[in-house]
Design an enzyme around this catalytic site. Structure first.
Site, mmCIF file in Angstrom:
data_model
loop_
_atom_site.group_PDB
_atom_site.id
_atom_site.type_symbol
_atom_site.label_atom_id
_atom_site.label_comp_id
_atom_site.label_asym_id
_atom_site.label_seq_id
_atom_site.Cartn_x
_atom_site.Cartn_y
_atom_site.Cartn_z
ATOM 1 N N CYS A 65 0.721 -1.325 -0.027
ATOM 2 C CA CYS A 65 -0.022 0.033 -0.035
ATOM 3 C C CYS A 65 0.765 1.295 -0.170
ATOM 4 C CB CYS A 65 -0.956 0.021 1.388
ATOM 5 S SG CYS A 65 -1.580 1.570 1.979
ATOM 6 N N CYS B 197 0.379 3.838 2.758
ATOM 7 C CA CYS B 197 0.805 3.462 4.044
ATOM 8 C C CYS B 197 2.294 3.842 4.336
ATOM 9 C CB CYS B 197 0.516 1.910 4.079
ATOM 10 S SG CYS B 197 -0.967 1.363 3.994
#
Lengths: 320, 109
Positions: free
Chosen positions: B33, B36
């Site tokens: 991600c 993230c």
């Protein structure tokens, strides 16, 4: 004072930085504090960037562009621009950390942001089933039924990616044909897990606390129907990020920063723009990169002319 | 591994998060991600600056599906603040440090 400050860290910003750095302009690039790398940070395989026949991951491509910009002397700052003063001869740029920078020229490469549907439930359920990032969130929809909204390349790409997880993906599109490129259309149409809701728009998103269904409205008959889904991925396009400059620069009727012809020159001298923030049409990594090149070269010419003028003033010459 | 943000797992979640004496911000994340990875240094900085007031931990959703499912995570990065075992604040997405600090003001002392 700096020669040039570049705002934005997508392909346009980094490419402008590579060219400006190689021209010894020692650019400062303000990359944003958490979204450095831009839109490609949220994509997986990039298959259409020349020079990478095997494809390259979006984040890896952006990392390489960053390294290339730094290699030639670009200074990169991971902060967010909060205010721009573009009208005077000296451009002022303020950041979230409270720093202020001055430059003779600015390149705006702020890109674009996901367009929202603007329907009931969208805001409330964001992060609770409504998503703008398939690569981030697809994982959580294993064996679930979901909807992808949109008919362009990004919608097809998201839908295809999501078939790895979801049991069924319904692509909701307002028209009866897709805007996506032929290759992406063919892939989506051939995929067994993908269904299409043609001539349909989303009227509302329901669920509490998570998405449970959406209401679709037929764009021809106006008839409404519910579709049970646990996830809604919105890919209906992008809006140029012009909030910081819209009161200072001329915009196009569609909201992009207006530039002169094929150049990057905006309505203010010394202010240049590149990439998706000026482009309502092509919006590719390669076209953004090319646009960044144009901006860096325009800045070079601009700086040469203001420096000439300054030198001329110094020697008491006028009318240069 | 970062210095101020430690990792929690399905096995340690109860003790490290639910039983904590001070508020705990859990960063539900994954290696694949992008946002993230981008927000991680921001959380590290907040954790360092507010030691003792709030504890910040990260939970890898790939390796700890039980906890991710128990809290119905559907978008990451998901940041949830736990106090006395309950979720008292939730936020989704990578946000700049100043914005996160505003959102978390009540817990940063």
């Amino acid at each position: 004072m700096r020669n040039v400050i570049i705002v934005g860290s997508g392909p346009a910003g980094y490419t402008a930085a590579i060219y400006a750095a190689r021209a010894n302009l020692e650019p400062l690039l303000i990359a944003s504090s958490v979204t450095a790398g831009g839109e490609l940070m949220n994509t997986t395989e990039v298959e259409n960037f020349p020079g990478f026949p095997e494809g390259i991951q979006g984040p890896e491509l952006m990392q390489k562009m960053l390294e290339q910009a730094e290699k030639f002397g670009t200074e990169v700052l991971y902060d967010d621009v909060t205010e721009l003063e573009l009208t005077g001869e000296v451009k002022k740029v303020r950041t979230g950390n409270g720093q202020e920078f001055e430059a003779k020229a600015v390149i705006l490469a702020t890109g674009s942001a996901y367009r929202k549907l603007g329907v009931e439930g969208e805001e409330r359920l964001s992060g609770f089933g409504v998503s703008w990032c398939a690569t981030c969130d697809g994982f959580f929809f294993r064996e679930k039924e979901i909807a992808v909204i949109g008919g362009g390349d990004s919608a097809m790409e998201e839908a295809l990616f999501l078939t790895k997880f979801a049991s069924k993906v319904t692509i909701v599109h307002r028209r009866d044909s897709l805007r996506a490129s032929k290759i992406m259309q063919d892939r989506a149409l051939a995929n067994e897990k993908i269904e299409f809701a043609w001539n349909s728009e989303v009227a509302a998103i329901h669920g509490d606390p998570q998405v449970s269904k959406i209401t679709l409205r037929d764009t021809i008959t106006g008839q409404e129907r519910d579709l049970a889904v646990e996830g809604v991925f919105v890919a209906i396009g992008f809006d140029p990020r012009v909030d910081l400059v819209k009161d200072q620069l001329a915009l196009t009727p569609t909201g992009e920063i207006a530039v002169e012809g094929r150049s990057s020159r905006t309505s203010l001298p010394g202010v240049f723009a590149a990439g998706d923030v000026i482009d309502p049409t092509y919006r590719q990594a390669v076209t953004a990169a090319a646009s960044g090149t144009v901006a860096a070269i325009d800045v070079e010419h601009y700086l040469a002319s203001v420096n000439d003028t300054a030198a001329a003033h110094q020697f008491g010459v006028s009318n240069v | 591994m970062s210095e101020f943000v430690s990792a929690v797992t399905d096995a340690t979640f109860n003790e490290e998060v639910l039983q904590s004496d001070i508020p705990v911000l859990v960063d539900f994340w994954a290696t694949w991600c992008g946002p993230c990875v981008q927000v991680a240094p921001v959380l590290e900085a907040i954790a360092e600056e507010h030691q003792g007031k709030i504890k910040i931990v990260k939970l890898n959703v790939d390796e700890n599906m039980d906890t991710a499912m128990a809290y119905k995570i559907t978008s990451i990065p998901a940041l949830k603040v736990f106090q006395n075992g309950e979720v008292v604040h939730a936020s989704v997405g990578a946000k700049p440090k100043q914005i996160l600090e505003q959102e978390l003001a009540a817990f940063l002392g």
